[in-house]
Design an enzyme around this catalytic site. Structure first.
Site, PDB file in Angstrom:
ATOM      1  N   GLU A  80       0.840  -1.205   0.000  1.00 55.08           N
ATOM      2  CA  GLU A  80       0.000   0.000   0.000  1.00 55.08           C
ATOM      3  C   GLU A  80       0.875   1.255   0.000  1.00 55.08           C
ATOM      4  OE1 GLU A  80      -3.344  -0.079   2.705  1.00 55.08           O
ATOM      5  OE2 GLU A  80      -3.543   2.097   2.631  1.00 55.08           O
ATOM      6  N   LYS A 258      -7.583  -0.820  11.332  1.00 52.68           N
ATOM      7  CA  LYS A 258      -6.905  -1.306  10.114  1.00 52.68           C
ATOM      8  C   LYS A 258      -5.741  -0.380   9.785  1.00 52.68           C
ATOM      9  CE  LYS A 258      -6.326  -1.791   5.433  1.00 52.68           C
ATOM     10  NZ  LYS A 258      -5.624  -0.889   4.499  1.00 52.68           N
ATOM     11  N   ASP A 274       4.336 -13.922  11.704  1.00 54.17           N
ATOM     12  CA  ASP A 274       2.989 -14.324  11.305  1.00 54.17           C
ATOM     13  C   ASP A 274       2.039 -13.121  11.446  1.00 54.17           C
ATOM     14  OD1 ASP A 274       0.394 -15.343  11.248  1.00 54.17           O
ATOM     15  OD2 ASP A 274       0.886 -17.149  12.385  1.00 54.17           O
ATOM     16  N   HIS A 372      -3.903   9.715  -1.475  1.00 55.46           N
ATOM     17  CA  HIS A 372      -4.047   8.473  -2.230  1.00 55.46           C
ATOM     18  C   HIS A 372      -4.050   8.738  -3.725  1.00 55.46           C
ATOM     19  CE1 HIS A 372      -5.670   5.632   1.118  1.00 55.46           C
ATOM     20  NE2 HIS A 372      -4.500   6.126   1.365  1.00 55.46           N
TER      21      HIS A 372
HETATM   22  C1  MEV Z   1      -6.188   2.993   4.728  1.00 54.73           C
HETATM   23  O1  MEV Z   1      -5.443   1.848   4.422  1.00 54.73           O
HETATM   24  C2  MEV Z   1      -6.181   3.249   6.235  1.00 54.73           C
HETATM   25  C3  MEV Z   1      -7.146   4.361   6.680  1.00 54.73           C
HETATM   26  O2  MEV Z   1      -8.457   4.052   6.221  1.00 54.73           O
HETATM   27  C4  MEV Z   1      -7.120   4.375   8.203  1.00 54.73           C
HETATM   28  C5  MEV Z   1      -8.188   5.244   8.816  1.00 54.73           C
HETATM   29  O3  MEV Z   1      -9.204   5.504   8.181  1.00 54.73           O
HETATM   30  O4  MEV Z   1      -7.973   5.623   9.995  1.00 54.73           O
HETATM   31  C6  MEV Z   1      -6.778   5.682   6.113  1.00 54.73           C
END
Ligand code: MEV
Length: 423
Positions: A80, A258, A274, A372
């Site tokens: 990413e 995430k 892992d 992005h």
């Molecule tokens: C993208 O990989 C991670 C985000 O969505 C985390 C977040 O929204 O806090 C940008």
């Protein structure tokens, strides 16, 4: 240790980056080669089954990290784009306030034996009465864990009422696993103990395996992030509110966490650990109070800066698994300079916190798509065959135009008289 503050590192070519790391003695020739050379397919064939090739990811270096007063260069394996830049930005905002401090991550794992077809409360009393003798029955299959000072030290029991109205007695074996992640070791302890538990209680051990909710390996990472570097007082306040939103709304908390794992997983993967074990631990921990919540907390300090705290279990090892046998994982551990599993967990937690603050900053400020889209434009320009020295120019032009696609990149290239490289 040389400074991890490397301004303009991202503008250097790959060769220049490696040369720089060699000049500060972070890399020797052999390690630099290991980073660049594909892992021999014969070795990969031993790691898995039905191997038909190799699958590569970029390994980048996050900069600016000071963790417990030590400058650390952080290798991160991720597909990413924006993750490594974001971690480095987060670390930069913490640097002026001393960087990150960490505690915790005791190298202890839990193995579980679940006994059914049993009077669970009676079995619980029977086991608790002789728990020391039961522990003495366990042995280290190859002796290496005992040699390193590890081993099982505590038994705990708990009765669970199952949805089919059966009772289940759960026995936890808690073991010190030293610098291993320890999954194989504690699995073997569970398998050794199970027949003894069956004999004593008359119950049937149905499951004998580790728990991935590795609560003993919980790390706390903290840092103060400079409000001005983040973009001002309002942004610091909005980050606090964004965290409250994640605590109230599990749909948001999943995305929030995430983002934290974007950082942690990239470090864990680069060291051959892992990633699924770490992610399972993190998500289960986030739900430990009955609702899935953010793993972080933030508040604004009296001086107006942002203080952040991440609490998360990170079960990893610096020995065993692929950590030493995979040449690139070995190189990543060398770059990190961590000697223990505990330290690796602490570093990964600091990266997770930096990652989160950077993501929240972008979200509450300009929005994540701006970053992005810029990175997506670079990828598309490359994909369209724009020569590398003109990629940035074409990507910027696409973002300015508001049309980001491979065909827009080709159109711009033809307007500017740039020859497109064939595949
Ligand atoms: C993208 O990989 C991670 C985000 O969505 C985390 C977040 O929204 O806090 C940008």
């Amino acid at each position: 240790m040389p400074t991890s503050r490397l301004p303009g590192f991202y503008k250097k070519s790959l060769d220049e980056r490696l040369e720089h790391l060699q000049s500060i003695e972070l890399l020797d020739d052999a390690t630099a080669k290991a980073l660049l050379n594909p892992v021999p397919i014969s070795l990969l064939d031993e790691f898995s089954e039905n191997v038909i090739g190799r699958f590569s990811l970029p390994l980048g270096l996050a900069t600016n990290f000071t963790i417990d007063e030590e400058d650390i260069f952080v290798p991160m394996a991720t597909e990413e784009s924006s993750v490594i830049a974001a971690a480095s930005h987060g670390a930069k905002a913490a640097r002026g306030h001393g960087g990150f401090t960490t505690t915790g991550a005791k190298p202890q794992m839990i193995a579980q034996v679940h006994l059914i077809d049993v009077d669970a409360y009676q079995a619980q009393a029977q086991i608790e009465a002789i728990s020391d003798e039961l522990l003495d029955l366990l042995h280290d299959p190859d002796g290496s864990m005992e040699k390193r000072g590890g081993g099982p030290h505590t038994l705990r029991t708990r009765v669970h009422h199952l949805s089919n109205e059966e009772e289940c007695l759960t026995v936890h074996i808690i073991a010190n696993v030293q610098d291993a992640m320890g999954a194989n070791y504690v699995n073997s302890l569970a398998e050794q103990l199970a027949p003894h538990l069956a004999e004593i209680t008359g119950g049937r051990p149905i499951l004998r395996i580790l728990s991935n909710l590795a609560t003993h390996r919980t790390v706390v990472a903290k840092a103060t992030f400079d409000a001005e570097t983040l973009g001002g007082a309002q942004i610091a306040h909005d980050i606090v509110t964004a965290n409250h939103i994640a605590n109230a709304d599990p749909h948001r908390a999943a995305t929030h966490n995430k983002g934290i794992l974007n950082g942690i997983t990239a470090v864990v993967l680069s060291t051959g650990n892992d990633t699924r074990a770490v992610e399972a631990a993190a998500h289960a921990y986030a739900a430990r109070k009955g609702q899935y919540r953010a793993l972080t907390e933030y508040h604004v300090t009296p001086e107006g800066d942002l203080q952040g705290r991440l609490e998360v279990p990170i079960p990893v090892g610096t020995v065993g698994g692929a950590t030493r046998s995979h040449p690139q994982a070995k190189a990543a551990l060398g770059i990190l300079g961590v000697k223990t599993a505990q330290r690796l967990s602490q570093v990964a937690a600091a990266v997770g916190l930096a990652q989160n603050v950077a993501a929240l900053r972008a979200l509450v400020a300009e929005g994540i798509q701006e970053v992005h889209m810029a990175l997506h434009a670079v990828n598309l320009a490359r994909e369209a065959g724009i020569p590398s020295e003109r990629v940035e120019e074409i990507a910027d032009a696409m973002v300015d135009m508001g049309t980001v696609s491979a065909s827009a990149a080709r159109r711009l290239a033809s307007q500017k008289g740039i020859d497109i490289e064939a595949d």
